[in-house]
Design a protein around this motif. Sequence first.
Motif, PDB file in Angstrom:
ATOM      1  N   PRO A 147     117.491  73.879  40.056  1.00 54.71           N
ATOM      2  CA  PRO A 147     117.838  74.938  40.848  1.00 54.71           C
ATOM      3  C   PRO A 147     118.758  75.965  39.958  1.00 54.71           C
ATOM      4  CG  PRO A 147     119.578  73.188  40.630  1.00 54.71           C
ATOM      5  CD  PRO A 147     118.203  72.715  40.001  1.00 54.71           C
ATOM      6  N   GLU A 148     118.770  77.271  40.704  1.00 57.68           N
ATOM      7  CA  GLU A 148     119.965  78.144  39.998  1.00 57.68           C
ATOM      8  C   GLU A 148     121.188  77.729  39.611  1.00 57.68           C
ATOM      9  OE1 GLU A 148     119.502  81.712  42.198  1.00 57.68           O
ATOM     10  OE2 GLU A 148     117.525  81.987  41.695  1.00 57.68           O
ATOM     11  N   VAL A 149     121.554  76.914  40.145  1.00 60.15           N
ATOM     12  CA  VAL A 149     123.251  76.287  40.237  1.00 60.15           C
ATOM     13  C   VAL A 149     122.899  74.841  39.938  1.00 60.15           C
ATOM     14  CG1 VAL A 149     125.371  76.081  41.205  1.00 60.15           C
ATOM     15  CG2 VAL A 149     124.344  78.185  41.424  1.00 60.15           C
ATOM     16  N   LEU A 150     123.420  74.351  38.965  1.00 57.28           N
ATOM     17  CA  LEU A 150     123.572  72.911  38.603  1.00 57.28           C
ATOM     18  C   LEU A 150     124.642  72.520  38.102  1.00 57.28           C
ATOM     19  CD1 LEU A 150     122.460  69.958  37.976  1.00 57.28           C
ATOM     20  CD2 LEU A 150     121.357  71.084  35.831  1.00 57.28           C
ATOM     21  N   ILE A 151     125.509  71.726  38.711  1.00 56.25           N
ATOM     22  CA  ILE A 151     126.832  71.340  38.491  1.00 56.25           C
ATOM     23  C   ILE A 151     126.719  69.854  37.880  1.00 56.25           C
ATOM     24  CG2 ILE A 151     129.362  70.999  39.195  1.00 56.25           C
ATOM     25  CD1 ILE A 151     128.394  74.093  39.329  1.00 56.25           C
ATOM     26  N   SER A 152     126.851  69.576  36.729  1.00 52.75           N
ATOM     27  CA  SER A 152     126.780  68.305  36.024  1.00 52.75           C
ATOM     28  C   SER A 152     128.106  67.885  35.577  1.00 52.75           C
ATOM     29  CB  SER A 152     125.875  68.301  34.815  1.00 52.75           C
ATOM     30  OG  SER A 152     126.657  69.099  33.742  1.00 52.75           O
ATOM     31  N   ALA A 153     127.912  66.712  35.066  1.00 52.21           N
ATOM     32  CA  ALA A 153     129.208  66.038  34.474  1.00 52.21           C
ATOM     33  C   ALA A 153     129.792  66.807  33.353  1.00 52.21           C
ATOM     34  CB  ALA A 153     129.017  64.539  33.984  1.00 52.21           C
ATOM     35  N   ASP A 154     129.192  67.773  32.828  1.00 57.76           N
ATOM     36  CA  ASP A 154     129.601  68.556  31.708  1.00 57.76           C
ATOM     37  C   ASP A 154     130.396  69.743  32.289  1.00 57.76           C
ATOM     38  OD1 ASP A 154     128.243  66.864  29.944  1.00 57.76           O
ATOM     39  OD2 ASP A 154     126.644  68.055  30.107  1.00 57.76           O
ATOM     40  N   ASP A 155     130.438  70.024  33.377  1.00 55.13           N
ATOM     41  CA  ASP A 155     130.949  71.216  33.949  1.00 55.13           C
ATOM     42  C   ASP A 155     132.242  71.040  34.892  1.00 55.13           C
ATOM     43  OD1 ASP A 155     128.661  72.556  33.188  1.00 55.13           O
ATOM     44  OD2 ASP A 155     127.336  71.897  34.835  1.00 55.13           O
ATOM     45  N   VAL A 156     132.538  69.701  34.735  1.00 55.98           N
ATOM     46  CA  VAL A 156     133.685  69.694  35.740  1.00 55.98           C
ATOM     47  C   VAL A 156     134.771  68.658  34.912  1.00 55.98           C
ATOM     48  CG1 VAL A 156     132.785  69.382  38.211  1.00 55.98           C
ATOM     49  CG2 VAL A 156     132.749  67.496  36.740  1.00 55.98           C
ATOM     50  N   LEU A 157     136.185  68.856  35.350  1.00 57.55           N
ATOM     51  CA  LEU A 157     137.084  68.198  34.722  1.00 57.55           C
ATOM     52  C   LEU A 157     137.265  66.755  35.140  1.00 57.55           C
ATOM     53  CD1 LEU A 157     139.947  71.015  34.412  1.00 57.55           C
ATOM     54  CD2 LEU A 157     138.394  69.938  32.480  1.00 57.55           C
ATOM     55  N   GLU A 158     136.918  66.618  36.708  1.00 54.63           N
ATOM     56  CA  GLU A 158     137.220  65.280  37.277  1.00 54.63           C
ATOM     57  C   GLU A 158     135.813  65.236  37.923  1.00 54.63           C
ATOM     58  OE1 GLU A 158     140.403  65.595  39.947  1.00 54.63           O
ATOM     59  OE2 GLU A 158     141.748  65.072  38.474  1.00 54.63           O
ATOM     60  N   GLY A 159     135.412  63.767  37.817  1.00 51.96           N
ATOM     61  CA  GLY A 159     134.133  63.516  38.537  1.00 51.96           C
ATOM     62  C   GLY A 159     134.466  63.073  40.183  1.00 51.96           C
ATOM     63  N   LYS A 160     133.380  62.673  40.850  1.00 53.17           N
ATOM     64  CA  LYS A 160     133.451  62.228  42.085  1.00 53.17           C
ATOM     65  C   LYS A 160     134.277  60.907  41.913  1.00 53.17           C
ATOM     66  CE  LYS A 160     128.735  63.944  42.923  1.00 53.17           C
ATOM     67  NZ  LYS A 160     127.319  63.648  43.129  1.00 53.17           N
ATOM     68  N   PRO A 161     134.986  60.606  42.988  1.00 52.98           N
ATOM     69  CA  PRO A 161     135.379  61.243  44.315  1.00 52.98           C
ATOM     70  C   PRO A 161     136.143  62.665  44.448  1.00 52.98           C
ATOM     71  CG  PRO A 161     136.724  59.490  44.066  1.00 52.98           C
ATOM     72  CD  PRO A 161     136.036  59.650  42.864  1.00 52.98           C
ATOM     73  N   SER A 162     136.286  63.231  43.139  1.00 54.38           N
ATOM     74  CA  SER A 162     136.975  64.657  43.173  1.00 54.38           C
ATOM     75  C   SER A 162     136.008  65.530  43.776  1.00 54.38           C
ATOM     76  CB  SER A 162     137.374  64.787  41.877  1.00 54.38           C
ATOM     77  OG  SER A 162     137.462  66.402  41.821  1.00 54.38           O
ATOM     78  N   PRO A 163     136.320  66.408  44.751  1.00 58.26           N
ATOM     79  CA  PRO A 163     135.560  67.369  45.263  1.00 58.26           C
ATOM     80  C   PRO A 163     135.103  68.550  44.260  1.00 58.26           C
ATOM     81  CG  PRO A 163     137.927  67.735  45.899  1.00 58.26           C
ATOM     82  CD  PRO A 163     137.831  66.479  45.115  1.00 58.26           C
ATOM     83  N   GLU A 164     135.752  68.693  43.216  1.00 59.87           N
ATOM     84  CA  GLU A 164     135.666  69.671  42.109  1.00 59.87           C
ATOM     85  C   GLU A 164     134.234  70.228  42.224  1.00 59.87           C
ATOM     86  OE1 GLU A 164     136.211  70.879  37.293  1.00 59.87           O
ATOM     87  OE2 GLU A 164     136.981  68.975  38.319  1.00 59.87           O
ATOM     88  N   GLY A 165     133.134  69.143  41.946  1.00 65.51           N
ATOM     89  CA  GLY A 165     131.828  69.623  41.779  1.00 65.51           C
ATOM     90  C   GLY A 165     131.156  70.411  42.850  1.00 65.51           C
ATOM     91  N   PHE A 166     131.272  69.775  44.041  1.00 67.82           N
ATOM     92  CA  PHE A 166     131.073  70.458  45.208  1.00 67.82           C
ATOM     93  C   PHE A 166     131.562  71.723  45.814  1.00 67.82           C
ATOM     94  CE2 PHE A 166     129.726  65.901  46.337  1.00 67.82           C
ATOM     95  CZ  PHE A 166     128.360  66.223  46.568  1.00 67.82           C
ATOM     96  N   LEU A 167     132.893  71.952  45.273  1.00 66.17           N
ATOM     97  CA  LEU A 167     133.690  73.011  45.458  1.00 66.17           C
ATOM     98  C   LEU A 167     133.067  73.970  44.393  1.00 66.17           C
ATOM     99  CD1 LEU A 167     137.184  72.075  45.962  1.00 66.17           C
ATOM    100  CD2 LEU A 167     135.758  72.878  47.598  1.00 66.17           C
ATOM    101  N   ALA A 168     132.973  73.702  43.320  1.00 70.05           N
ATOM    102  CA  ALA A 168     132.234  74.741  42.219  1.00 70.05           C
ATOM    103  C   ALA A 168     131.012  75.154  42.529  1.00 70.05           C
ATOM    104  CB  ALA A 168     132.266  73.980  40.951  1.00 70.05           C
TER     105      ALA A 168
END
Length: 225
Positions: free
Chosen positions: A125-146
């Motif tokens: 996809p044009e937007v891929l949010i991976s483990a490298d892109d967040v400070l907190e992994g799931k269940p944090s909402p950070e990835g989906f919000l980003a």
Amino acid sequence: MPLVLTAQTLLFDMDGTLVDSTAAVERTWSRFAGRHGLDLAVILASAHGQRTAETVAAHAPPGTDVAAETAWLVAQDVADTGGTVAVPGAARLLAELPPDRWAVVTSAGRELAERRMAAAGLPLPEVLISADDVLEGKPSPEGFLAAAERLGADPARAVVFEDAELGLLAARAAGCFPVVVGAHDGPAAQGRPRVADYTGVTCVSSPQDGLRLVLPAPAPVPALG
């Protein structure tokens, strides 16, 4: 009757949701378990949907260099994509979506995500949010919000496809609308719409309505928000 949802964007987990990487994942964690004399079944029971470093930290014996062990495991994963395939119907569904209306939010690192998507024959996809892109992994909402922010979308109008408890919790915490993929039946999956795979799932885009998503096997749907 099919279940019809309208959305501004679709957000997908990767492993178990778009890509079936079960064989490769089990091989990697089997190597880890063997190195440390651990119970593979116990590791697998908690690893799904979680970043590798977090699983290592939870199971490695005291004194283990978590960063070094994580790097070793990631290298194993990247080198071994044998048996990785697309979830049925995923390639067709992604081909129906406008490129700026969907994203992947995964607990895998970026290199591994790219390798597994390629091995499964799926587009990046044009937007891929991976483990490298967040400070907190799931269940944090950070990835989906980003992901929603990168797509210019309202999280409350995002449908999330997830197959794991941690991912479903993250989607709900982000204010998104989760759909369960596969057989997971944990607490966060209760009462949610569910599909076995993407066979029969269709999506049509229009400027007026956004994405019109049709699920072939409806389940009771809680109110949005």
